[in-house]
Scaffold this motif. Structure first.
Motif, short mmCIF file in Angstrom:
data_model
loop_
_atom_site.label_atom_id
_atom_site.label_comp_id
_atom_site.label_asym_id
_atom_site.label_seq_id
_atom_site.Cartn_x
_atom_site.Cartn_y
_atom_site.Cartn_z
N UNK A 135 0.81 -1.21 0.00
CA UNK A 135 0.00 0.00 0.00
C UNK A 135 0.85 1.27 0.00
N UNK A 136 2.03 1.24 0.60
CA UNK A 136 2.87 2.43 0.67
C UNK A 136 3.82 2.57 -0.53
N UNK A 137 3.68 1.68 -1.52
CA UNK A 137 4.48 1.74 -2.72
C UNK A 137 4.06 2.94 -3.57
N UNK A 138 5.02 3.71 -4.06
CA UNK A 138 4.75 4.81 -4.98
C UNK A 138 4.96 4.27 -6.39
N UNK A 139 3.90 4.29 -7.20
CA UNK A 139 3.95 3.81 -8.58
C UNK A 139 3.94 5.03 -9.48
N UNK A 140 4.85 5.07 -10.44
CA UNK A 140 4.99 6.25 -11.30
C UNK A 140 4.08 6.19 -12.52
N UNK A 141 3.60 7.34 -12.92
CA UNK A 141 2.80 7.46 -14.12
C UNK A 141 3.63 7.08 -15.35
N UNK A 142 4.85 7.57 -15.37
CA UNK A 142 5.79 7.23 -16.46
C UNK A 142 7.08 6.75 -15.82
N UNK A 143 7.67 5.68 -16.35
CA UNK A 143 8.92 5.17 -15.78
C UNK A 143 10.02 6.23 -15.77
N UNK A 144 10.90 6.12 -14.77
CA UNK A 144 12.01 7.05 -14.63
C UNK A 144 13.31 6.38 -15.08
N UNK A 145 14.21 7.14 -15.67
CA UNK A 145 15.50 6.55 -16.05
C UNK A 145 16.29 6.16 -14.81
N UNK A 146 17.10 5.13 -14.96
CA UNK A 146 17.97 4.66 -13.89
C UNK A 146 19.41 4.97 -14.29
N UNK A 147 20.18 5.60 -13.41
CA UNK A 147 21.56 5.93 -13.77
C UNK A 147 22.41 4.68 -13.97
N UNK A 148 23.32 4.76 -14.91
CA UNK A 148 24.21 3.63 -15.19
C UNK A 148 25.53 3.86 -14.47
N UNK A 149 25.49 3.75 -13.16
CA UNK A 149 26.68 3.95 -12.33
C UNK A 149 27.16 2.61 -11.79
N UNK A 150 28.45 2.46 -11.71
CA UNK A 150 29.04 1.22 -11.21
C UNK A 150 28.96 1.16 -9.69
N UNK A 151 28.83 -0.05 -9.18
CA UNK A 151 28.94 -0.31 -7.75
C UNK A 151 29.72 -1.60 -7.59
N UNK A 152 30.24 -1.83 -6.40
CA UNK A 152 31.10 -3.00 -6.16
C UNK A 152 30.29 -4.28 -6.12
N UNK A 153 30.86 -5.32 -6.75
CA UNK A 153 30.12 -6.58 -6.86
C UNK A 153 30.44 -7.58 -5.75
N UNK A 154 31.29 -7.21 -4.81
CA UNK A 154 31.60 -8.11 -3.70
C UNK A 154 32.69 -9.11 -4.01
N UNK A 155 33.21 -9.12 -5.25
CA UNK A 155 34.26 -10.06 -5.62
C UNK A 155 35.46 -9.31 -6.19
N UNK A 156 35.58 -8.04 -5.83
CA UNK A 156 36.70 -7.24 -6.29
C UNK A 156 36.46 -6.51 -7.60
N UNK A 157 35.30 -6.68 -8.19
CA UNK A 157 34.98 -6.01 -9.45
C UNK A 157 33.83 -5.04 -9.28
N UNK A 158 33.31 -4.61 -10.41
CA UNK A 158 32.16 -3.72 -10.39
C UNK A 158 31.09 -4.24 -11.34
N UNK A 159 29.89 -3.75 -11.13
CA UNK A 159 28.77 -4.04 -12.00
C UNK A 159 27.88 -2.81 -12.01
N UNK A 160 26.80 -2.87 -12.73
CA UNK A 160 25.82 -1.78 -12.72
C UNK A 160 24.44 -2.38 -12.93
N UNK A 161 23.42 -1.57 -12.77
CA UNK A 161 22.05 -2.06 -12.95
C UNK A 161 21.78 -2.40 -14.42
N UNK A 162 22.57 -1.84 -15.34
CA UNK A 162 22.42 -2.16 -16.76
C UNK A 162 22.66 -3.65 -17.02
#
Length: 180
Positions: free
Chosen positions: A32-59
């Motif tokens: 019930x407290x979820x905010x649902x968007x009228x139009x999808x929002x872009x997601x930034x393509x930023x790297x984050x650490x993958x826990x194994x010494x590398x990086x990944x991104x949401x892409x």
């Protein structure tokens, strides 16, 4: 950067949930407290650490529905909801859906390992965003924050605070996104 945060937050808060009929109809119980968007929002393509010494991104998850959970080892509500995220991954993960947990801020790997062990979490990734670049770019200002990303890699909904992510309400909502 602050401008992006303000714009992103304004978009999130100003979104018309009623216009997103498919998901809005599923906003019951825990969702019930979820905010649902009228139009999808872009997601930034930023790297984050993958826990194994590398990086990944949401892409890397494009083509799948992704539930991204921003959390921290010191966050009590995060500790409360993490087992439900683990159960959700066990039940729905791999079928066009993944739970992606991102520890944001100062969360050294040994503390993350201890957190997962104490919470009984076995199926979730131990991703890190130590400089909070991804969290800031996505307008995360408190924890936990959970973001739902569609198969096109766009944010379609967000929930601030803890939830039982393996509840029937949450699973119905996620199943609807997977079916799209």
């Amino acid at each position: 950067m602050l401008r992006s945060l303000v714009l992103y937050t304004a978009l999130a808060l100003g979104a018309n949930a009623a216009a997103a009929a498919d998901l809005s109809a599923l906003k019951t119980g825990e969702m019930n407290k979820l905010v649902v968007y009228e139009a999808p929002l872009p997601v930034p393509d930023l790297a984050f650490e993958d826990g194994m010494g590398g990086t990944t991104s949401l892409a890397a998850y494009r083509g799948q529905v992704v539930l991204v959970n921003f959390w921290a080892t010191w966050c009590a509500p995060c500790r409360a909801e993490m087992p439900s995220l683990d159960r959700l991954q066990a039940q729905l993960g791999g079928n066009g859906f993944e739970v992606v947990t991102v520890a944001t801020g100062r969360n050294p790997p040994p503390k993350i390992d201890r957190f997962f062990e104490e919470a009984g979490v076995a199926r979730l990734p131990k991703f890190r965003d130590p400089k909070q670049q991804l969290a800031r770019a996505m307008g995360v200002v408190g924890l936990p924050v959970t973001v739902l990303i569609d198969k096109n890699g766009q944010e379609v909904a967000r929930l601030i605070g803890e939830a039982e992510w393996d509840s029937p309400d949450a699973k119905a909502l996620i199943a609807a996104l997977i079916a799209e």
